[in-house]
Design a protein around this motif. Sequence first.
Motif, PDB file in Angstrom:
ATOM      1  N   SER A   3       0.880  -1.165   0.000  1.00  5.23           N
ATOM      2  CA  SER A   3       0.000   0.000   0.000  1.00  5.23           C
ATOM      3  C   SER A   3       0.918   1.216   0.000  1.00  5.23           C
ATOM      4  O   SER A   3       2.144   1.089   0.105  1.00  5.23           O
ATOM      5  CB  SER A   3      -0.934   0.022   1.205  1.00  5.23           C
ATOM      6  N   ARG A   4       0.326   2.388  -0.071  1.00  4.51           N
ATOM      7  CA  ARG A   4       1.144   3.592  -0.182  1.00  4.51           C
ATOM      8  C   ARG A   4       2.066   3.778   1.011  1.00  4.51           C
ATOM      9  O   ARG A   4       3.205   4.232   0.873  1.00  4.51           O
ATOM     10  CB  ARG A   4       0.237   4.820  -0.350  1.00  4.51           C
ATOM     11  N   ASN A   5       1.593   3.390   2.215  1.00  9.27           N
ATOM     12  CA  ASN A   5       2.404   3.622   3.415  1.00  9.27           C
ATOM     13  C   ASN A   5       2.738   2.360   4.197  1.00  9.27           C
ATOM     14  O   ASN A   5       3.191   2.447   5.338  1.00  9.27           O
ATOM     15  CB  ASN A   5       1.690   4.617   4.335  1.00  9.27           C
ATOM     16  N   SER A   6       2.518   1.179   3.612  1.00  5.48           N
ATOM     17  CA  SER A   6       2.855  -0.045   4.341  1.00  5.48           C
ATOM     18  C   SER A   6       4.347  -0.112   4.645  1.00  5.48           C
ATOM     19  O   SER A   6       4.759  -0.647   5.683  1.00  5.48           O
ATOM     20  CB  SER A   6       2.414  -1.280   3.551  1.00  5.48           C
ATOM     21  N   ALA A   7       5.167   0.452   3.770  1.00  2.00           N
ATOM     22  CA  ALA A   7       6.611   0.446   4.008  1.00  2.00           C
ATOM     23  C   ALA A   7       6.983   1.289   5.225  1.00  2.00           C
ATOM     24  O   ALA A   7       8.015   1.047   5.857  1.00  2.00           O
ATOM     25  CB  ALA A   7       7.356   0.941   2.781  1.00  2.00           C
ATOM     26  N   LEU A   8       6.157   2.290   5.564  1.00  2.00           N
ATOM     27  CA  LEU A   8       6.405   3.071   6.771  1.00  2.00           C
ATOM     28  C   LEU A   8       6.321   2.174   7.999  1.00  2.00           C
ATOM     29  O   LEU A   8       7.166   2.241   8.890  1.00  2.00           O
ATOM     30  CB  LEU A   8       5.397   4.213   6.880  1.00  2.00           C
ATOM     31  N   TYR A   9       5.300   1.322   8.051  1.00  2.00           N
ATOM     32  CA  TYR A   9       5.171   0.407   9.180  1.00  2.00           C
ATOM     33  C   TYR A   9       6.356  -0.564   9.238  1.00  2.00           C
ATOM     34  O   TYR A   9       6.858  -0.878  10.319  1.00  2.00           O
ATOM     35  CB  TYR A   9       3.865  -0.374   9.085  1.00  2.00           C
ATOM     36  N   ARG A  10       6.787  -1.039   8.087  1.00  2.00           N
ATOM     37  CA  ARG A  10       7.917  -1.971   8.088  1.00  2.00           C
ATOM     38  C   ARG A  10       9.178  -1.294   8.604  1.00  2.00           C
ATOM     39  O   ARG A  10       9.975  -1.893   9.332  1.00  2.00           O
ATOM     40  CB  ARG A  10       8.135  -2.532   6.675  1.00  2.00           C
ATOM     41  N   ALA A  11       9.363  -0.030   8.230  1.00  9.69           N
ATOM     42  CA  ALA A  11      10.532   0.705   8.723  1.00  9.69           C
ATOM     43  C   ALA A  11      10.406   0.994  10.219  1.00  9.69           C
ATOM     44  O   ALA A  11      11.396   0.915  10.959  1.00  9.69           O
ATOM     45  CB  ALA A  11      10.699   2.003   7.934  1.00  9.69           C
ATOM     46  N   LEU A  12       9.204   1.312  10.681  1.00  9.97           N
ATOM     47  CA  LEU A  12       8.991   1.531  12.117  1.00  9.97           C
ATOM     48  C   LEU A  12       9.274   0.262  12.909  1.00  9.97           C
ATOM     49  O   LEU A  12       9.802   0.306  14.023  1.00  9.97           O
ATOM     50  CB  LEU A  12       7.555   1.979  12.363  1.00  9.97           C
ATOM     51  N   VAL A  46      12.663   8.662   7.034  1.00  7.36           N
ATOM     52  CA  VAL A  46      11.445   9.192   7.653  1.00  7.36           C
ATOM     53  C   VAL A  46      11.341   8.727   9.101  1.00  7.36           C
ATOM     54  O   VAL A  46      11.064   9.521  10.012  1.00  7.36           O
ATOM     55  CB  VAL A  46      10.196   8.752   6.852  1.00  7.36           C
ATOM     56  N   VAL A  47      11.594   7.455   9.326  1.00  2.00           N
ATOM     57  CA  VAL A  47      11.492   6.909  10.684  1.00  2.00           C
ATOM     58  C   VAL A  47      12.539   7.528  11.605  1.00  2.00           C
ATOM     59  O   VAL A  47      12.251   7.811  12.779  1.00  2.00           O
ATOM     60  CB  VAL A  47      11.608   5.376  10.653  1.00  2.00           C
ATOM     61  N   GLN A  48      13.730   7.764  11.110  1.00  2.00           N
ATOM     62  CA  GLN A  48      14.750   8.408  11.939  1.00  2.00           C
ATOM     63  C   GLN A  48      14.305   9.801  12.372  1.00  2.00           C
ATOM     64  O   GLN A  48      14.635  10.245  13.481  1.00  2.00           O
ATOM     65  CB  GLN A  48      16.083   8.485  11.176  1.00  2.00           C
ATOM     66  N   ARG A  49      13.550  10.490  11.524  1.00  2.00           N
ATOM     67  CA  ARG A  49      13.034  11.812  11.907  1.00  2.00           C
ATOM     68  C   ARG A  49      11.863  11.693  12.884  1.00  2.00           C
ATOM     69  O   ARG A  49      11.663  12.560  13.737  1.00  2.00           O
ATOM     70  CB  ARG A  49      12.597  12.582  10.655  1.00  2.00           C
ATOM     71  N   LEU A  50      11.079  10.626  12.738  1.00  2.23           N
ATOM     72  CA  LEU A  50       9.928  10.427  13.614  1.00  2.23           C
ATOM     73  C   LEU A  50      10.324   9.989  15.020  1.00  2.23           C
ATOM     74  O   LEU A  50       9.704  10.413  16.013  1.00  2.23           O
ATOM     75  CB  LEU A  50       8.998   9.361  13.018  1.00  2.23           C
ATOM     76  N   LEU A  51      11.316   9.119  15.114  1.00  2.00           N
ATOM     77  CA  LEU A  51      11.606   8.419  16.369  1.00  2.00           C
ATOM     78  C   LEU A  51      11.767   9.318  17.594  1.00  2.00           C
ATOM     79  O   LEU A  51      11.143   9.063  18.634  1.00  2.00           O
ATOM     80  CB  LEU A  51      12.843   7.534  16.196  1.00  2.00           C
ATOM     81  N   PRO A  52      12.602  10.361  17.536  1.00  2.00           N
ATOM     82  CA  PRO A  52      12.757  11.169  18.754  1.00  2.00           C
ATOM     83  C   PRO A  52      11.454  11.812  19.206  1.00  2.00           C
ATOM     84  O   PRO A  52      11.225  11.985  20.410  1.00  2.00           O
ATOM     85  CB  PRO A  52      13.803  12.213  18.362  1.00  2.00           C
ATOM     86  N   HIS A  53      10.586  12.133  18.277  1.00  2.00           N
ATOM     87  CA  HIS A  53       9.317  12.773  18.638  1.00  2.00           C
ATOM     88  C   HIS A  53       8.309  11.751  19.167  1.00  2.00           C
ATOM     89  O   HIS A  53       7.546  12.060  20.091  1.00  2.00           O
ATOM     90  CB  HIS A  53       8.762  13.524  17.437  1.00  2.00           C
ATOM     91  N   LEU A  54       8.303  10.550  18.600  1.00  2.00           N
ATOM     92  CA  LEU A  54       7.433   9.507  19.137  1.00  2.00           C
ATOM     93  C   LEU A  54       7.845   9.165  20.565  1.00  2.00           C
ATOM     94  O   LEU A  54       6.997   8.968  21.444  1.00  2.00           O
ATOM     95  CB  LEU A  54       7.506   8.258  18.247  1.00  2.00           C
TER      96      LEU A  54
END
Length: 395
Positions: free
Chosen positions: A44-53, A380-388
């Motif tokens: 899907s368009r963002n399934s790879a985001l979940y895999r990276a997370l 993208v995940v590296q940018r998200l992680l500190p904020h999550l």
Amino acid sequence: MEVTGARRTAPRSVPLYPAPQHPAPLRLVGLDLEYIADYRRDFSRNSALYRALDEHVQVVGRMSPTLSPGQKFLNRLGQIHPNLSRWRRNAGFNPQLFQKRTVVAGEYLAARRGEYDVVLQTYLQFAPAPGTGGAPYGVYLDATFDMSRRHYPGDHPLPRAAMDRWMTLERETYHRAARLFPWSDFTARSLIEEYGCDPSRVVRVGAGTNLMAPSLDGKRYEEPVALFVGMDFDRKGGQDVLRAFQDVRARLPDAQLWIVGPRLPKAPPQPGVHWLGRIADREKLAELYSRARVFVMPSFEPWGHVFCEAMGHGLPCIALNRGPAAEIVQDRQTGLLVEQGDREQLGEALHCLLNDAALAERLGRAAYRRVQEQYTWAHVVQRLLPHLTAMARGE
């Protein structure tokens, strides 16, 4: 154009996933409208985001809020309109649907209260707040409704009262969020200026590409081929491309324009123009990217996955000099930027790159490096992680 792969399914909710085989203290639940059974397997368009997370946190579950058949029927009935296209659009986008999806998402979150630390929602067509039990949420989004209705008014034929109600629901959801993760600076400005969001909670993180060549070994730039990929041909500037290509073809008789997206040609036959239809096979699309010399799509896009895909195959891109596309494509570094509706400038940009293979190669290889360095899901995940992580601590 959204490229589809594995067949999608639409479960009402998706069971929690087993924890990954590595220690990860942060537990995350995803909310989306992807309608896939398993993000590890399905495309899907963002399934790879979940895999990276999944490499860094425990993605303990995800779901797409799906209405019951009866609710779907009532939703369509409530938006009935003599114009079939308008009826179809409004049935998929209206404030009542927003609220019904919110209820379904809230039930899912309430049932799993205590099993997750943060909620991450992609896009905003419902709210994750009800049932979160105090767990903070963030919204990952390409565009706001205000952006969409300004730039694509035909896509949102809602009555004025319904538009206002949607804006209210959207604004409330943004203001309750612990973080907002826009893909672009353009969207970040919309959140701050049009919705009054706290700039300290708005964090641009970009998006990753779902189609990228592993390397440019063997990439050739000999063929004078321009590639256009887009389902909504007219909105994406396709007619402008056809008119500009006419001028180019008169100067470069060997030039070709390959058009992917429309099922049927949108114009009479034209020398050098090849209509390739809709291509769902991602390998076939990757082959076209690998053979073309330049990618062209002069339209305003809320993000522009297709630019990242093209650049990820070593193609310089011709894009508009406004909106998020102008953040992805760097003028005279990874492509050329043009004014909207300027046929002469668009034609000159096409001629420039189709007539000069060395320039196209230099810009195209720089474009590939830019995607490698900026537009992968790992980035993208590296940018998200500190904020999550900060969200989970209540910061």
